[in-house]
Motif scaffolding. Structure first.
Motif, PDB file in Angstrom:
ATOM      1  N   THR A 306       0.887  -1.230  -0.164  1.00  0.00           N
ATOM      2  CA  THR A 306       0.093   0.071   0.014  1.00  0.00           C
ATOM      3  C   THR A 306       0.783   1.222  -0.138  1.00  0.00           C
ATOM      4  OG1 THR A 306      -2.096  -1.005   1.057  1.00  0.00           O
ATOM      5  CG2 THR A 306      -1.705   1.231   1.234  1.00  0.00           C
ATOM      6  N   GLY A 307       1.988   1.132   0.355  1.00  0.00           N
ATOM      7  CA  GLY A 307       2.980   2.471   0.467  1.00  0.00           C
ATOM      8  C   GLY A 307       4.177   2.249   0.826  1.00  0.00           C
ATOM      9  N   HIS A 308       5.174   3.219   0.882  1.00  0.00           N
ATOM     10  CA  HIS A 308       6.406   3.477   1.016  1.00  0.00           C
ATOM     11  C   HIS A 308       6.945   4.761   1.749  1.00  0.00           C
ATOM     12  CE1 HIS A 308       6.982   6.128  -2.498  1.00  0.00           C
ATOM     13  NE2 HIS A 308       6.295   5.150  -3.228  1.00  0.00           N
ATOM     14  N   GLY A 309       8.023   4.790   2.251  1.00  0.00           N
ATOM     15  CA  GLY A 309       8.310   6.046   2.918  1.00  0.00           C
ATOM     16  C   GLY A 309       8.850   6.976   1.705  1.00  0.00           C
ATOM     17  N   ILE A 310       9.202   8.247   2.107  1.00  0.00           N
ATOM     18  CA  ILE A 310       9.743   9.113   1.038  1.00  0.00           C
ATOM     19  C   ILE A 310      10.474  10.320   1.835  1.00  0.00           C
ATOM     20  CG2 ILE A 310       7.466  10.499   1.078  1.00  0.00           C
ATOM     21  CD1 ILE A 310       8.129  10.919  -1.920  1.00  0.00           C
ATOM     22  N   VAL A 336       0.306   6.250   0.482  1.00  0.00           N
ATOM     23  CA  VAL A 336      -0.942   5.520   0.564  1.00  0.00           C
ATOM     24  C   VAL A 336      -1.546   5.406  -1.002  1.00  0.00           C
ATOM     25  CG1 VAL A 336      -3.166   5.016   1.456  1.00  0.00           C
ATOM     26  CG2 VAL A 336      -1.367   6.098   3.044  1.00  0.00           C
ATOM     27  N   GLU A 337      -1.424   4.333  -1.635  1.00  0.00           N
ATOM     28  CA  GLU A 337      -1.631   3.920  -2.960  1.00  0.00           C
ATOM     29  C   GLU A 337      -2.217   2.699  -3.160  1.00  0.00           C
ATOM     30  OE1 GLU A 337       2.297   3.669  -5.303  1.00  0.00           O
ATOM     31  OE2 GLU A 337       3.271   4.086  -3.821  1.00  0.00           O
ATOM     32  N   PRO A 338      -3.403   2.271  -2.745  1.00  0.00           N
ATOM     33  CA  PRO A 338      -4.011   1.227  -3.419  1.00  0.00           C
ATOM     34  C   PRO A 338      -4.278   1.250  -4.778  1.00  0.00           C
ATOM     35  CG  PRO A 338      -5.277   2.558  -2.302  1.00  0.00           C
ATOM     36  CD  PRO A 338      -4.216   3.139  -2.171  1.00  0.00           C
ATOM     37  N   GLY A 339      -4.371   0.228  -5.541  1.00  0.00           N
ATOM     38  CA  GLY A 339      -4.851   0.103  -6.752  1.00  0.00           C
ATOM     39  C   GLY A 339      -5.654  -1.447  -7.104  1.00  0.00           C
ATOM     40  N   ILE A 340      -6.156  -1.215  -8.111  1.00  0.00           N
ATOM     41  CA  ILE A 340      -6.849  -2.351  -8.923  1.00  0.00           C
ATOM     42  C   ILE A 340      -6.234  -2.607 -10.460  1.00  0.00           C
ATOM     43  CG2 ILE A 340      -8.951  -3.574  -9.612  1.00  0.00           C
ATOM     44  CD1 ILE A 340     -10.120  -2.535  -7.228  1.00  0.00           C
ATOM     45  N   TYR A 341      -5.888  -3.971 -10.674  1.00  0.00           N
ATOM     46  CA  TYR A 341      -5.167  -3.983 -11.963  1.00  0.00           C
ATOM     47  C   TYR A 341      -5.675  -5.281 -12.677  1.00  0.00           C
ATOM     48  CZ  TYR A 341      -2.113  -1.153  -9.554  1.00  0.00           C
ATOM     49  OH  TYR A 341      -1.544   0.035  -8.847  1.00  0.00           O
ATOM     50  N   LEU A 342      -6.545  -5.036 -13.671  1.00  0.00           N
ATOM     51  CA  LEU A 342      -7.357  -5.889 -14.483  1.00  0.00           C
ATOM     52  C   LEU A 342      -6.437  -6.264 -15.917  1.00  0.00           C
ATOM     53  CD1 LEU A 342     -10.976  -4.674 -14.098  1.00  0.00           C
ATOM     54  CD2 LEU A 342      -9.576  -6.204 -12.544  1.00  0.00           C
ATOM     55  N   ILE A 350      -4.513   5.404  -6.789  1.00  0.00           N
ATOM     56  CA  ILE A 350      -4.769   6.668  -6.339  1.00  0.00           C
ATOM     57  C   ILE A 350      -3.753   6.885  -5.195  1.00  0.00           C
ATOM     58  CG2 ILE A 350      -6.347   8.281  -5.151  1.00  0.00           C
ATOM     59  CD1 ILE A 350      -8.623   6.967  -6.522  1.00  0.00           C
ATOM     60  N   GLU A 351      -2.935   7.803  -5.239  1.00  0.00           N
ATOM     61  CA  GLU A 351      -1.758   7.996  -4.362  1.00  0.00           C
ATOM     62  C   GLU A 351      -1.711   9.364  -3.809  1.00  0.00           C
ATOM     63  OE1 GLU A 351       3.112   7.033  -4.391  1.00  0.00           O
ATOM     64  OE2 GLU A 351       1.948   7.298  -6.284  1.00  0.00           O
ATOM     65  N   ASP A 352      -1.610   9.477  -2.351  1.00  0.00           N
ATOM     66  CA  ASP A 352      -1.039  10.741  -1.836  1.00  0.00           C
ATOM     67  C   ASP A 352       0.025  10.260  -0.876  1.00  0.00           C
ATOM     68  OD1 ASP A 352      -3.252  12.362  -2.674  1.00  0.00           O
ATOM     69  OD2 ASP A 352      -4.693  11.620  -1.409  1.00  0.00           O
ATOM     70  N   ILE A 353       0.761  11.414  -0.497  1.00  0.00           N
ATOM     71  CA  ILE A 353       1.871  11.396   0.321  1.00  0.00           C
ATOM     72  C   ILE A 353       1.189  11.972   1.620  1.00  0.00           C
ATOM     73  CG2 ILE A 353       4.073  12.097   1.233  1.00  0.00           C
ATOM     74  CD1 ILE A 353       4.162  10.253  -1.162  1.00  0.00           C
ATOM     75  N   VAL A 354       1.245  11.061   2.959  1.00  0.00           N
ATOM     76  CA  VAL A 354       0.736  11.383   4.137  1.00  0.00           C
ATOM     77  C   VAL A 354       1.766  11.361   5.223  1.00  0.00           C
ATOM     78  CG1 VAL A 354      -0.805  10.465   5.841  1.00  0.00           C
ATOM     79  CG2 VAL A 354      -1.344  10.039   3.612  1.00  0.00           C
ATOM     80  N   THR A 355       1.804  12.461   6.108  1.00  0.00           N
ATOM     81  CA  THR A 355       2.465  12.501   7.280  1.00  0.00           C
ATOM     82  C   THR A 355       1.748  12.248   8.575  1.00  0.00           C
ATOM     83  OG1 THR A 355       4.286  14.004   8.336  1.00  0.00           O
ATOM     84  CG2 THR A 355       2.309  15.232   7.352  1.00  0.00           C
ATOM     85  N   VAL A 356       2.553  11.651   9.438  1.00  0.00           N
ATOM     86  CA  VAL A 356       1.909  11.270  10.801  1.00  0.00           C
ATOM     87  C   VAL A 356       2.069  12.445  11.761  1.00  0.00           C
ATOM     88  CG1 VAL A 356       2.013   9.557  12.524  1.00  0.00           C
ATOM     89  CG2 VAL A 356       2.716   8.722  10.263  1.00  0.00           C
ATOM     90  N   THR A 357       0.772  12.897  12.082  1.00  0.00           N
ATOM     91  CA  THR A 357       0.891  14.021  13.173  1.00  0.00           C
ATOM     92  C   THR A 357       0.898  13.495  14.480  1.00  0.00           C
ATOM     93  OG1 THR A 357      -1.501  14.277  12.846  1.00  0.00           O
ATOM     94  CG2 THR A 357      -0.323  15.362  11.327  1.00  0.00           C
ATOM     95  N   GLU A 358       0.465  14.601  15.487  1.00  0.00           N
ATOM     96  CA  GLU A 358       0.411  13.893  16.674  1.00  0.00           C
ATOM     97  C   GLU A 358      -0.902  13.209  16.944  1.00  0.00           C
ATOM     98  OE1 GLU A 358       2.621  14.121  18.892  1.00  0.00           O
ATOM     99  OE2 GLU A 358       4.206  15.414  17.825  1.00  0.00           O
TER     100      GLU A 358
END
Length: 375
Positions: A306-310, A336-342, A350-358
């Motif tokens: 689902t994802g990797h660090g950056i 966070v980048e899930p996908g479906i491949y047919l 669909i992918e966004d970069i997410v940062t962890v907050t407090e």
């Protein structure tokens, strides 16, 4: 899009990073950290050799001694100009001499060291020959959290890179897709990323129609057609920090099935992002996104993590994948980048970069996640 220059890193910033690396190594039972030219060296010292050659360059970090950078004599003047240079000692060696004569005395002869993943085999073997009692582990395995938690200035740079990628996406929606080759749209994306401040473009995936079912499809000579689903995945470095975003667009109106698959991926991506909060294991982000796709019967068609660090690279630890029990920590940044491949038909990601907050997570990409219609 942010246009101001980022706050520059200082020698004290690099001194603190090197100290944390040495302390982390000691806590992990390592005698120290050995860092070859590449992303780790840039992160720890601000030094990036103009050319990476067979000549040994190696940063030596240990909790019981000051940092030392071993460099070829002809490159020492450039190394001395690095922002982090005042926080370390330079030891140079000249052509015709054995660089391990300089390096070996800096190491515990029977110690176990974490070493950069991209260190040359000839250098590792040279150290082992000189110090046969020593042993080594890759930094990704030994210290996976080395670069994972970003400070405020790093977060500002990643946010700026994300905003630049968002701006590129908004503009690519205005270009014509139908009748053009994937490579042409990919070139547009590269031009837009550069135009919005990227110094380096790492990838511009344009997967149209059946090519979209290959998550890492390289843009090719296929001509995009009316009725195609098109996966766009692009990113690179701005101010030394990464961007990476994916959106899936459709040339003309989608079929009901295409819209449904896209809606499922969007729901899965939302679930993955919503699961982000401190203390949660990385694998829980993968589980949250994967559960949605599995519920709708496409579990076997979600074929990657689902994802990797950056950070200073576009792919680095931590990884959002089953089996990764590393807890999330404020300051971590990852996709966070899930996908479906047919196969033979189309793909959606669909992918966004997410940062962890407090108290949760914050997306660093803000473009619409609905299925965009292009011409």
């Amino acid at each position: 899009m942010p246009t101001n220059q980022p706050v520059p890193f200082t020698a004290d910033d690099y001194r603190a990073r090197m100290a944390r690396a040495a302390e982390s190594a000691a806590a992990a039972g390592l005698a120290g950290v050995l860092v070859a030219p590449g992303p780790d060296l840039v992160y720890l010292t601000g030094y990036q050799p103009t050319a990476i050659t067979e000549r040994l360059t190696l940063l030596v970090l240990a909790a019981d001694r000051d940092p030392v950078l071993v460099v070829p004599t002809l490159e020492a003047p450039d190394a001395a100009k690095a922002v982090g240079a005042p926080a370390l000692t330079l030891r140079d060696w000249t052509d015709g001499k054995d660089p391990y004569e300089v390096t070996a005395p800096l190491l515990d002869a029977r110690g176990r060291f974490g070493i950069s993943d991209n260190a040359w085999a000839m250098h590792l073997l040279g150290l082992q020959q000189r110090l046969p009692g020593s042993s080594y582990a890759s930094l990704t395995q030994a210290l996976p959290m080395l670069r994972a938690v970003k400070d405020a200035h790093e977060l500002d740079r990643i946010a700026a890179a994300g905003a630049a990628a968002d701006a590129a996406y908004e503009e690519i929606l205005k270009v014509r897709f139908a009748g053009r080759k994937e490579t042409e749209v990919a070139a547009d994306l590269a031009r837009l990323l550069t135009g919005h401040g990227h110094s380096q473009v790492d990838f511009t995936v344009v997967g149209s129609g059946p090519n979209g079912a290959n998550p890492h499809h390289e843009a090719g000579e296929r001509t995009i057609e009316h009725g195609d689903m098109v996966v766009l995945d692009f990113g690179g470095l701005k101010h030394g920090y990464g961007s990476d975003t994916s959106r899936t667009v459709h040339v003309g109106e989608p079929t009901a099935e295409e819209q449904r698959v896209h809606d499922i991926v969007r729901e899965a991506q939302q679930a993955g992002c919503a699961a982000v909060r401190p203390g949660v294991a990385c694998q829980e982000i993968d589980r949250a996104a994967r559960a949605v796709i599995t519920e709708f019967g496409y579990g076997e068609r979600f074929i990657h993590r689902t994802g990797h660090g950056i950070g200073v690279t576009t792919h680095e630890p931590p990884y959002m994948i089953e089996g990764e029990e590393q807890p999330l920590v404020p300051g971590m940044c990852f996709s966070v980048e899930p996908g479906i491949y047919l196969p033979g038909r189309f793909g959606v990601r669909i992918e966004d970069i997410v940062t962890v907050t407090e108290d949760g997570g914050r997306r660093l990409n803000a473009t619409a996640r609905e299925l965009a219609i292009v011409e």
